[in-house]
Design a protein around this motif. Structure first.
Motif, PDB file in Angstrom:
ATOM      1  N   ARG A   7      39.588  36.184 100.228  1.00 55.16           N
ATOM      2  CA  ARG A   7      40.218  37.430  99.774  1.00 55.16           C
ATOM      3  C   ARG A   7      41.471  37.730 100.564  1.00 55.16           C
ATOM      4  O   ARG A   7      41.655  37.277 101.704  1.00 55.16           O
ATOM      5  CB  ARG A   7      39.218  38.589  99.815  1.00 55.16           C
ATOM      6  CG  ARG A   7      38.737  39.272 101.097  1.00 55.16           C
ATOM      7  CD  ARG A   7      38.934  38.661 102.390  1.00 55.16           C
ATOM      8  NE  ARG A   7      38.385  39.438 103.481  1.00 55.16           N
ATOM      9  CZ  ARG A   7      39.112  40.051 104.439  1.00 55.16           C
ATOM     10  NH1 ARG A   7      40.422  39.961 104.455  1.00 55.16           N
ATOM     11  NH2 ARG A   7      38.528  40.704 105.418  1.00 55.16           N
ATOM     12  N   ALA A   9      43.555  41.249 101.612  1.00 57.23           N
ATOM     13  CA  ALA A   9      43.165  42.670 101.626  1.00 57.23           C
ATOM     14  C   ALA A   9      44.242  43.565 102.235  1.00 57.23           C
ATOM     15  O   ALA A   9      44.061  44.123 103.324  1.00 57.23           O
ATOM     16  CB  ALA A   9      41.845  42.812 102.388  1.00 57.23           C
ATOM     17  N   PRO A  10      45.364  43.742 101.551  1.00 54.38           N
ATOM     18  CA  PRO A  10      46.431  44.574 102.126  1.00 54.38           C
ATOM     19  C   PRO A  10      46.115  46.060 102.069  1.00 54.38           C
ATOM     20  O   PRO A  10      45.338  46.505 101.218  1.00 54.38           O
ATOM     21  CB  PRO A  10      47.633  44.255 101.227  1.00 54.38           C
ATOM     22  CG  PRO A  10      47.034  43.888  99.912  1.00 54.38           C
ATOM     23  CD  PRO A  10      45.722  43.212 100.224  1.00 54.38           C
ATOM     24  N   SER A  11      46.691  46.809 102.990  1.00 55.94           N
ATOM     25  CA  SER A  11      46.610  48.273 102.971  1.00 55.94           C
ATOM     26  C   SER A  11      47.916  48.788 102.374  1.00 55.94           C
ATOM     27  O   SER A  11      48.984  48.470 102.890  1.00 55.94           O
ATOM     28  CB  SER A  11      46.461  48.826 104.393  1.00 55.94           C
ATOM     29  OG  SER A  11      45.325  48.260 105.002  1.00 55.94           O
ATOM     30  N   GLU A  43      42.998  48.000 100.372  1.00 49.86           N
ATOM     31  CA  GLU A  43      42.309  48.771 101.407  1.00 49.86           C
ATOM     32  C   GLU A  43      42.983  50.140 101.554  1.00 49.86           C
ATOM     33  O   GLU A  43      43.821  50.355 102.427  1.00 49.86           O
ATOM     34  CB  GLU A  43      42.289  47.973 102.709  1.00 49.86           C
ATOM     35  CG  GLU A  43      41.617  46.608 102.482  1.00 49.86           C
ATOM     36  CD  GLU A  43      40.847  46.077 103.654  1.00 49.86           C
ATOM     37  OE1 GLU A  43      41.305  46.210 104.793  1.00 49.86           O
ATOM     38  OE2 GLU A  43      39.751  45.511 103.418  1.00 49.86           O
ATOM     39  N   TYR A 176      38.031  51.412 108.873  1.00 48.66           N
ATOM     40  CA  TYR A 176      38.413  50.043 108.509  1.00 48.66           C
ATOM     41  C   TYR A 176      37.264  49.077 108.786  1.00 48.66           C
ATOM     42  O   TYR A 176      36.866  48.297 107.920  1.00 48.66           O
ATOM     43  CB  TYR A 176      39.681  49.629 109.286  1.00 48.66           C
ATOM     44  CG  TYR A 176      39.837  48.131 109.359  1.00 48.66           C
ATOM     45  CD1 TYR A 176      40.063  47.389 108.203  1.00 48.66           C
ATOM     46  CD2 TYR A 176      39.696  47.452 110.570  1.00 48.66           C
ATOM     47  CE1 TYR A 176      40.154  46.004 108.254  1.00 48.66           C
ATOM     48  CE2 TYR A 176      39.793  46.077 110.622  1.00 48.66           C
ATOM     49  CZ  TYR A 176      40.011  45.350 109.473  1.00 48.66           C
ATOM     50  OH  TYR A 176      40.084  43.985 109.521  1.00 48.66           O
ATOM     51  N   VAL A 180      35.374  47.119 105.666  1.00 50.06           N
ATOM     52  CA  VAL A 180      35.711  45.713 105.482  1.00 50.06           C
ATOM     53  C   VAL A 180      34.441  44.846 105.518  1.00 50.06           C
ATOM     54  O   VAL A 180      34.283  43.909 104.718  1.00 50.06           O
ATOM     55  CB  VAL A 180      36.756  45.317 106.559  1.00 50.06           C
ATOM     56  CG1 VAL A 180      36.154  44.689 107.766  1.00 50.06           C
ATOM     57  CG2 VAL A 180      37.836  44.447 105.997  1.00 50.06           C
ATOM     58  N   ARG A 194      42.943  35.842 107.800  1.00 52.88           N
ATOM     59  CA  ARG A 194      43.781  37.005 108.122  1.00 52.88           C
ATOM     60  C   ARG A 194      44.495  36.730 109.433  1.00 52.88           C
ATOM     61  O   ARG A 194      44.203  35.752 110.128  1.00 52.88           O
ATOM     62  CB  ARG A 194      42.936  38.282 108.194  1.00 52.88           C
ATOM     63  CG  ARG A 194      41.826  38.239 109.213  1.00 52.88           C
ATOM     64  CD  ARG A 194      40.964  39.499 109.123  1.00 52.88           C
ATOM     65  NE  ARG A 194      39.832  39.446 110.037  1.00 52.88           N
ATOM     66  CZ  ARG A 194      38.765  40.212 109.947  1.00 52.88           C
ATOM     67  NH1 ARG A 194      38.666  41.113 108.988  1.00 52.88           N
ATOM     68  NH2 ARG A 194      37.785  40.097 110.814  1.00 52.88           N
ATOM     69  N   LEU A 198      43.911  40.503 114.015  1.00 54.51           N
ATOM     70  CA  LEU A 198      42.589  41.068 113.704  1.00 54.51           C
ATOM     71  C   LEU A 198      41.454  40.274 114.350  1.00 54.51           C
ATOM     72  O   LEU A 198      40.281  40.532 114.090  1.00 54.51           O
ATOM     73  CB  LEU A 198      42.410  41.166 112.184  1.00 54.51           C
ATOM     74  CG  LEU A 198      43.273  42.277 111.557  1.00 54.51           C
ATOM     75  CD1 LEU A 198      43.308  42.167 110.039  1.00 54.51           C
ATOM     76  CD2 LEU A 198      42.778  43.656 111.987  1.00 54.51           C
TER      77      LEU A 198
HETATM   78  N1  GLU Z   1      43.798  45.822 105.393  1.00 58.67           N
HETATM   79  C1  GLU Z   1      44.033  45.119 106.605  1.00 58.67           C
HETATM   80  C2  GLU Z   1      45.526  45.048 106.878  1.00 58.67           C
HETATM   81  O1  GLU Z   1      46.320  45.176 105.958  1.00 58.67           O
HETATM   82  C3  GLU Z   1      43.514  43.699 106.591  1.00 58.67           C
HETATM   83  C4  GLU Z   1      42.066  43.648 106.525  1.00 58.67           C
HETATM   84  C5  GLU Z   1      41.432  42.291 106.666  1.00 58.67           C
HETATM   85  O2  GLU Z   1      41.998  41.279 106.250  1.00 58.67           O
HETATM   86  O3  GLU Z   1      40.323  42.257 107.148  1.00 58.67           O
HETATM   87  O4  GLU Z   1      45.899  44.863 108.007  1.00 58.67           O
END
Ligand code: GLU
Length: 261
Positions: A7, A9-11, A43, A176, A180, A194, A198
Motif C-alpha cells: 500500500r 498511504a499519503p496524508s 490517511e 497515526y 495505521v 515507506r 518511519l
Molecule cells: N501517512 C503517512 C505519511 O504520509 C505514511 C504512513 C505509512 O506509510 O505508514 O507520512
C-alpha cells in the motif's frame, strides 16, 4: 499462496512532492516484482490539517505519474469506528489512561523520535478533552521482532523510546500509530514500504499488533530523497510539488527517471 498486498498511504495535508513520488514508485515496483496488489490509502484522520482538494490532487497526480492502484481507495476518515473498536480493546485490557496534560506539563528534555515531548509519568488534574496514552510499562512485551527487508534481517522491536505514546489524540480520538496498524490488518497488507523516517514508528506498530492480535507485515523502509543540501525533502520546506514540476513542463517519464524508475 497468499497474494502479497502493498500500500501507499499519503496524508493529504499538502501537495505531493518528489519524496512521495519516490515512495509511491518504490512500492509499485516492489509489488510488481512479486505479483502483488497495490492499494491506495488516504490517511486523513487529522481534520484540521487535511484538505479535500489535496486528496483529489494526489489521486490525479499519481495517475499522471503512472502509478496504478488496485481495488478501492480507503479513506481513514470513513473508518473511525474501526479505530474506536481497537482503542476499546486496549482500554479493556487496562493499558490506556486518560491524560489532560498540556504541552507545558510534558518533558522539555526528553523527546520521542518525532520530536514530541515525552510524558512525565504522572498527569496534571484536568477537565474537558483528554488524550488516551499507552501505559508502556504495562503494555511492553519482550521478544517482539519485525523483518526489515532493507537490511534483510529481523529487528528487535523496542517501543520504550516512545514513552507513554498517545493512542487517541484529544482532537481526533485516534492517532497515526493506531489507525495505521488497524488499517494494515483490515486491508490484509503483507508488505509495508515507506520512508526510513518511519522506521522508529514500526517499533510501536509491532507492539500494537501484538496487543491487538493482528498480523505483522514485512517492512521495507527505503532511503529518503534528499535535496542538494542533503536535507530531507518536505512540503514545509517549500519544495516544489509534483504539480508545479509538471506545470514547468517536466514529463512523468522525466520525473520517474530522475528518481531512478
Ligand atoms: N501517512 C503517512 C505519511 O504520509 C505514511 C504512513 C505509512 O506509510 O505508514 O507520512
Amino acid at each position: 499462496m497468499v497474494q502479497p498486498i502493498f500500500r501507499f498511504a499519503p496524508s493529504p495535508n499538502g501537495p505531493l512532492h518528489m519524496g512521495h513520488a519516490y515512495s509511491a514508485l518504490f512500492g509499485a515496483r516492489q509489488a510488481e516484482r512479486v505479483g502483488g496488489l497495490y492499494l491506495l490509502r488516504i490517511e486523513d484522520i487529522d481534520r484540521l490539517r487535511c484538505r479535500e482538494n489535496f486528496v483529489a490532487d494526489a489521486v490525479e497526480i499519481l495517475d499522471w505519474l503512472g502509478v496504478r492502484f488496485d481495488g478501492h481507495v480507503r479513506r481513514q476518515s470513513q473508518h473511525m469506528d474501526d479505530y474506536a473498536r481497537a482503542i476499546g480493546k486496549l482500554e479493556a485490557m487496562g493499558l490506556l489512561y486518560p491524560c489532560h496534560c498540556t504541552r507545558s506539563a510534558l518533558s522539555r528534555e526528553r523527546l520521542d523520535p518525532d520530536g514530541a515531548r515525552l510524558h512525565q509519568g504522572r498527569c496534571e488534574p484536568g477537565e474537558g478533552p483528554f488524550a488516551l496514552r499507552l501505559d508502556m510499562a504495562r503494555a511492553w512485551r519482550e521478544g517482539l521482532t519485525f523483518f526489515e527487508q532493507a537490511q534483510a534481517r529481523q529487528i528487535k522491536a523496542d517501543a520504550s523510546i516512545w514513552g507513554d505514546v498517545v493512542i487517541a489524540r484529544k482532537d481526533i480520538g485516534t492517532s497515526y500509530h493506531l489507525s495505521v496498524v488497524v488499517d494494515d490488518a483490515l486491508q490484509g497488507v503483507t508488505h509495508v514500504t515507506r520512508g526510513a523516517d518511519l522506521f522508529m514508528a514500526t517499533h510501536v506498530h509491532r507492539l500494537l499488533q501484538s496487543l491487538l492480535g493482528l498480523p505483522t507485515p514485512l517492512y521495507h523502509h527505503h532511503d529518503l530523497i534528499r535535496d542538494d543540501a542533503g536535507r530531507k525533502l518536505a512540503k514545509s520546506d517549500g519544495d516544489k510539488s509534483l504539480a508545479a514540476l509538471r506545470d514547468e513542463g517536466l514529463t512523468a517519464a522525466q520525473i520517474r527517471s530522475a528518481l531512478g524508475f
